[in-house]
Design an enzyme around this catalytic site. Sequence first.
Site, mmCIF file in Angstrom:
data_model
loop_
_atom_site.group_PDB
_atom_site.id
_atom_site.type_symbol
_atom_site.label_atom_id
_atom_site.label_comp_id
_atom_site.label_asym_id
_atom_site.label_seq_id
_atom_site.Cartn_x
_atom_site.Cartn_y
_atom_site.Cartn_z
ATOM 1 N N GLU A 89 -2.092 9.120 -33.686
ATOM 2 C CA GLU A 89 -1.905 8.734 -35.082
ATOM 3 C C GLU A 89 -2.577 7.409 -35.360
ATOM 4 O O GLU A 89 -2.701 6.576 -34.472
ATOM 5 C CB GLU A 89 -0.426 8.528 -35.395
ATOM 6 N N CYS A 102 -3.775 0.314 -38.292
ATOM 7 C CA CYS A 102 -2.988 0.335 -37.063
ATOM 8 C C CYS A 102 -3.523 1.490 -36.224
ATOM 9 O O CYS A 102 -3.556 2.633 -36.677
ATOM 10 C CB CYS A 102 -1.520 0.541 -37.442
ATOM 11 N N CYS A 109 2.508 7.370 -24.275
ATOM 12 C CA CYS A 109 2.648 6.022 -23.718
ATOM 13 C C CYS A 109 3.518 6.111 -22.478
ATOM 14 O O CYS A 109 4.469 6.887 -22.428
ATOM 15 C CB CYS A 109 3.303 5.085 -24.740
ATOM 16 N N CYS A 113 9.704 2.455 -23.595
ATOM 17 C CA CYS A 113 10.662 1.645 -24.368
ATOM 18 C C CYS A 113 11.643 2.605 -25.049
ATOM 19 O O CYS A 113 11.226 3.569 -25.701
ATOM 20 C CB CYS A 113 9.925 0.797 -25.407
ATOM 21 N N CYS A 116 11.453 3.701 -28.894
ATOM 22 C CA CYS A 116 10.137 4.001 -29.472
ATOM 23 C C CYS A 116 9.811 5.480 -29.332
ATOM 24 O O CYS A 116 10.041 6.080 -28.276
ATOM 25 C CB CYS A 116 9.078 3.158 -28.768
ATOM 26 N N CYS A 332 4.974 3.932 -34.998
ATOM 27 C CA CYS A 332 4.212 4.528 -33.903
ATOM 28 C C CYS A 332 4.844 5.785 -33.326
ATOM 29 O O CYS A 332 5.992 5.788 -32.950
ATOM 30 C CB CYS A 332 4.022 3.529 -32.775
#
Length: 344
Positions: A89, A102, A109, A113, A116, A332
């Site tokens: 994205e 962004c 990822c 975290c 997230c 995100c």
Amino acid sequence: MKHLLDNLPKLNEWLKRRDQPGFRAPQVIDWIFQKRISDFSAMSNLPASLRELLAAEFETLTSTIVTHSTSDDGTEKLLLRLQDGGVVECVLLREENRRTICVSSQVGCAMGCVFCASGLDGVLRNLTAGEILEQMLLLQRLLPADERLSHIVMMGMGEPLANLDNVLRALDWASSPEGLGISARRITISTVGLPAAIQRMARIDCKYQLAISLHAPNDELRTRLVPVNEKIGIEALLAAADQFFAASGRKLTFEYVLLQVINDHESHAHELVELLKHRTVLLNVIPYNPVEGLPFKTPSNRSIAQFKEILQSAGIEIRFRQRKGDKINAACGQLRRQQMVELS
Ligand code: SAH
């Protein structure tokens, strides 16, 4: 097909081998970055035979736009499918005369975290420099001809410092005058905080702004929220941050996502003051943008104000990032996540 944006450094050589004069490469680059034209057949100052040669070997934009959402505040978000099926994205934010994009650095990822959306399914791979640059060009092409991109934040999906070479290659084009011409001071790399990579950025005199996702004032809490902290620790992270500051002389940003009850207590604010008070930093406080299926909540306005007050009265420079585009899941990884849930 080869990705032209991954082959820009070799373009000159490629053209030379086809007996083209030295000014052809700058012409192609000018079409792509300044004139916002991606299709070789429209590059009217190139000979037709060369346009065909280029088109037979290269593609400038290799991804497909899966969805393009727009929200009332002018935020636009693209969900892109890459050539190998990976999905990322990127977002365009409009704020007065700022046009901030962004951008993602990885498919998924690996940092994990807990609050997230990007890390919920791990990481598939790094993006190439061309794929990072392509997001920037697609977003640039959403602007009217008389508007320019002004800022870049590497705050999309992924950990940019886990893919630093490709991120820096893409940002070289973003910041160079032949490329997007965005001043390095207006480009921010946001990291979960990987000390070795931060030290490398200090060594190579990296000219971009660094933002570090701190999110907690002590190791016990930070490790719960940002699991990679277990092997790193806040002390080593701050030492690397201090090194970057010493080398660059530029104020560092620390990011702090406020999660109700978890890290928004007065005592957390006081602990944070102790960590930051002797450092030249800007604290960027981000109210949590809720992710479906995750148990975290945005704190009340009252506790946000209290948190802010404690830091401000201790002399910490603080900024609240406004939530933009949350109606279109612009945080995100949220859109990709939503799509994965719908498909599964
Ligand atoms: N890997 C980089 C970039 C991540 S995105 C990093 O860790 O910094 C940029 C910022 O948004 C990070 O600080 C990240 O922790 C934060 N973030 C992630 N999910 C969020 C959410 N749902 N609401 C608010 N901020 C979030």
